[in-house]
Design a protein around this motif. Sequence first.
Motif, PDB file in Angstrom:
ATOM      1  N   ALA A 124     -26.840 -25.710 -16.883  1.00  0.00           N
ATOM      2  CA  ALA A 124     -25.552 -26.067 -17.501  1.00  0.00           C
ATOM      3  C   ALA A 124     -24.443 -25.684 -16.529  1.00  0.00           C
ATOM      4  CB  ALA A 124     -25.379 -25.337 -18.824  1.00  0.00           C
ATOM      5  N   ILE A 125     -23.638 -26.642 -16.149  1.00  0.00           N
ATOM      6  CA  ILE A 125     -22.601 -26.401 -15.140  1.00  0.00           C
ATOM      7  C   ILE A 125     -21.225 -26.719 -15.720  1.00  0.00           C
ATOM      8  CG2 ILE A 125     -21.841 -26.917 -12.780  1.00  0.00           C
ATOM      9  CD1 ILE A 125     -24.597 -27.982 -12.145  1.00  0.00           C
ATOM     10  N   LYS A 126     -20.274 -25.849 -15.425  1.00  0.00           N
ATOM     11  CA  LYS A 126     -18.899 -26.082 -15.898  1.00  0.00           C
ATOM     12  C   LYS A 126     -18.267 -27.172 -15.035  1.00  0.00           C
ATOM     13  CE  LYS A 126     -14.604 -23.559 -16.843  1.00  0.00           C
ATOM     14  NZ  LYS A 126     -14.356 -24.029 -18.189  1.00  0.00           N
ATOM     15  N   VAL A 127     -17.969 -28.284 -15.674  1.00  0.00           N
ATOM     16  CA  VAL A 127     -17.368 -29.423 -14.967  1.00  0.00           C
ATOM     17  C   VAL A 127     -16.266 -29.994 -15.843  1.00  0.00           C
ATOM     18  CG1 VAL A 127     -17.789 -31.782 -14.132  1.00  0.00           C
ATOM     19  CG2 VAL A 127     -19.559 -30.048 -13.832  1.00  0.00           C
TER      20      VAL A 127
ATOM     21  N   THR B 128     -14.478 -30.891  -9.172  1.00  0.00           N
ATOM     22  CA  THR B 128     -15.499 -30.161  -9.948  1.00  0.00           C
ATOM     23  C   THR B 128     -16.762 -31.023 -10.093  1.00  0.00           C
ATOM     24  OG1 THR B 128     -14.826 -30.837 -12.204  1.00  0.00           O
ATOM     25  CG2 THR B 128     -13.706 -28.926 -11.262  1.00  0.00           C
ATOM     26  N   ILE B 129     -16.583 -32.339 -10.198  1.00  0.00           N
ATOM     27  CA  ILE B 129     -17.751 -33.241 -10.301  1.00  0.00           C
ATOM     28  C   ILE B 129     -18.560 -33.194  -9.006  1.00  0.00           C
ATOM     29  CG2 ILE B 129     -18.491 -35.654 -10.512  1.00  0.00           C
ATOM     30  CD1 ILE B 129     -15.960 -36.172 -12.207  1.00  0.00           C
ATOM     31  N   GLU B 130     -17.865 -33.342  -7.874  1.00  0.00           N
ATOM     32  CA  GLU B 130     -18.570 -33.370  -6.575  1.00  0.00           C
ATOM     33  C   GLU B 130     -19.252 -32.029  -6.296  1.00  0.00           C
ATOM     34  OE1 GLU B 130     -19.308 -35.913  -4.836  1.00  0.00           O
ATOM     35  OE2 GLU B 130     -17.945 -37.402  -5.678  1.00  0.00           O
TER      36      GLU B 130
ATOM     37  N   LEU C 112     -26.466 -29.518  -7.581  1.00  0.00           N
ATOM     38  CA  LEU C 112     -27.726 -30.101  -8.077  1.00  0.00           C
ATOM     39  C   LEU C 112     -28.602 -30.612  -6.946  1.00  0.00           C
ATOM     40  CD1 LEU C 112     -27.201 -32.269 -11.258  1.00  0.00           C
ATOM     41  CD2 LEU C 112     -28.049 -29.934 -11.022  1.00  0.00           C
ATOM     42  N   GLN C 113     -27.938 -31.259  -5.991  1.00  0.00           N
ATOM     43  CA  GLN C 113     -28.665 -31.809  -4.837  1.00  0.00           C
ATOM     44  C   GLN C 113     -29.394 -30.680  -4.104  1.00  0.00           C
ATOM     45  OE1 GLN C 113     -27.799 -35.257  -3.722  1.00  0.00           O
ATOM     46  NE2 GLN C 113     -29.340 -35.226  -2.118  1.00  0.00           N
TER      47      GLN C 113
ATOM     48  N   GLN D   7     -18.486 -43.287 -11.018  1.00  0.00           N
ATOM     49  CA  GLN D   7     -18.192 -43.538  -9.607  1.00  0.00           C
ATOM     50  C   GLN D   7     -18.950 -42.556  -8.711  1.00  0.00           C
ATOM     51  OE1 GLN D   7     -14.203 -42.417  -8.265  1.00  0.00           O
ATOM     52  NE2 GLN D   7     -13.989 -44.438  -7.347  1.00  0.00           N
ATOM     53  N   ALA D   8     -18.858 -41.259  -9.060  1.00  0.00           N
ATOM     54  CA  ALA D   8     -19.451 -40.226  -8.216  1.00  0.00           C
ATOM     55  C   ALA D   8     -20.981 -40.299  -8.218  1.00  0.00           C
ATOM     56  CB  ALA D   8     -18.990 -38.841  -8.691  1.00  0.00           C
ATOM     57  N   VAL D   9     -21.565 -40.433  -9.402  1.00  0.00           N
ATOM     58  CA  VAL D   9     -23.035 -40.436  -9.489  1.00  0.00           C
ATOM     59  C   VAL D   9     -23.580 -41.785  -8.992  1.00  0.00           C
ATOM     60  CG1 VAL D   9     -25.012 -40.265 -11.063  1.00  0.00           C
ATOM     61  CG2 VAL D   9     -23.053 -38.744 -11.357  1.00  0.00           C
ATOM     62  N   GLY D  10     -22.931 -42.878  -9.398  1.00  0.00           N
ATOM     63  CA  GLY D  10     -23.390 -44.212  -8.962  1.00  0.00           C
ATOM     64  C   GLY D  10     -23.359 -44.347  -7.450  1.00  0.00           C
TER      65      GLY D  10
END
Length: 277
Positions: A65-68, A75-77, A83-84, A138-141
């Motif tokens: 669980a990550i605070k985003v 914060t998303i990146e 995770l990567q 956008q970020a994940v795609g």
Amino acid sequence: MRDELFDVTDKICIVTGGLGQIGQNFTKALYERGAKVAVFTAHPTPERVERIFPSDQYQKERFKAIKVDINKKDTIEAALDELQELWKEVPDVLVNCAGIDTQPSAPPEVSGPFEKFPEEVFREVVDVNLVGTFLMTQAVGARMAEAGKGGSIINIGSIYGMVSPVQDIYAYKEEQTGVPFIKPVAYSAAKSGIYNLTRYCATYWGKKGIRVNTLTPAGVWRDTQDEVFIQNFTSRIPMGRMSREDEYNGAVIFLASRASSFMTGANLVIDGGWTAW
Ligand SMILES: NC(=O)c1ccc[n+]([C@@H]2O[C@H](COP(=O)([O-])OP(=O)(O)OC[C@H]3O[C@@H](n4cnc5c(N)ncnc54)[C@H](O)[C@@H]3O)[C@@H](O)[C@H]2O)c1
């Protein structure tokens, strides 16, 4: 026995708002079927994790669980980089479930009539529900596309993004308190944008094997809801009841797995028949 068609074992799944009422069910359903699940949420508290995994009963290497803040790119990146680093691969599945809505208990300043609905509240609700979904997608795609391994993005819509709210349902508030409650325009406008964001991304990434679909829930029962509200809402549902919070799990597993391999740009409506009449 593992069901190959609906298999999500080892898939890397991100669930935004994955400790909320509906999201926690997605988190649990994916995790229980062998996926690696990362929750991106504004409130990653131990109490909320405890609701999904009582007494810490989960494999630490398959849940995070990550605070985003889904409205903040940095914060998303940062969370995606984390995770990567952890799981060594880009995500396979993104469930965009984080959102905000205005409940009948909200004060009149944020639920007043359309003519006086405050611009800043409209912007805030659109920001979280639509812009946040855009930023996450956008970020994940982008990472999915670059890695060339495809993926599934599941955007959570709402019946109130497909059709307008039925204001009569909320009339009881004025009888109870003397102050009318008008279900606001902001949530409906924001959620309606999800449907074409979904179609746009589905066509944009179609040949890259990144599937993008919307899942549309209807009203979920909560023990804090007013009895009159439940009665009014239920009377509009052909199935004669509100949904349970886990009744969208099957659809998420379907959309995350090979079972939906030729489905993209679509809207999977699970609403007890709300939009059927
Ligand atoms: N509950 C319903 O009746 C219903 C009906 C139709 C659609 N939906 C949709 O389903 C989704 C989940 O709804 P729910 O009822 O479980 O909501 P919820 O309020 O229980 O959970 C939403 C979660 O989103 C998180 N969140 C909010 N803003 C955020 C931000 N900026 N960054 C990161 N996380 C943020 C919150 O921390 C919360 O955990 C929402 O998109 C909602 O619009 C809900």
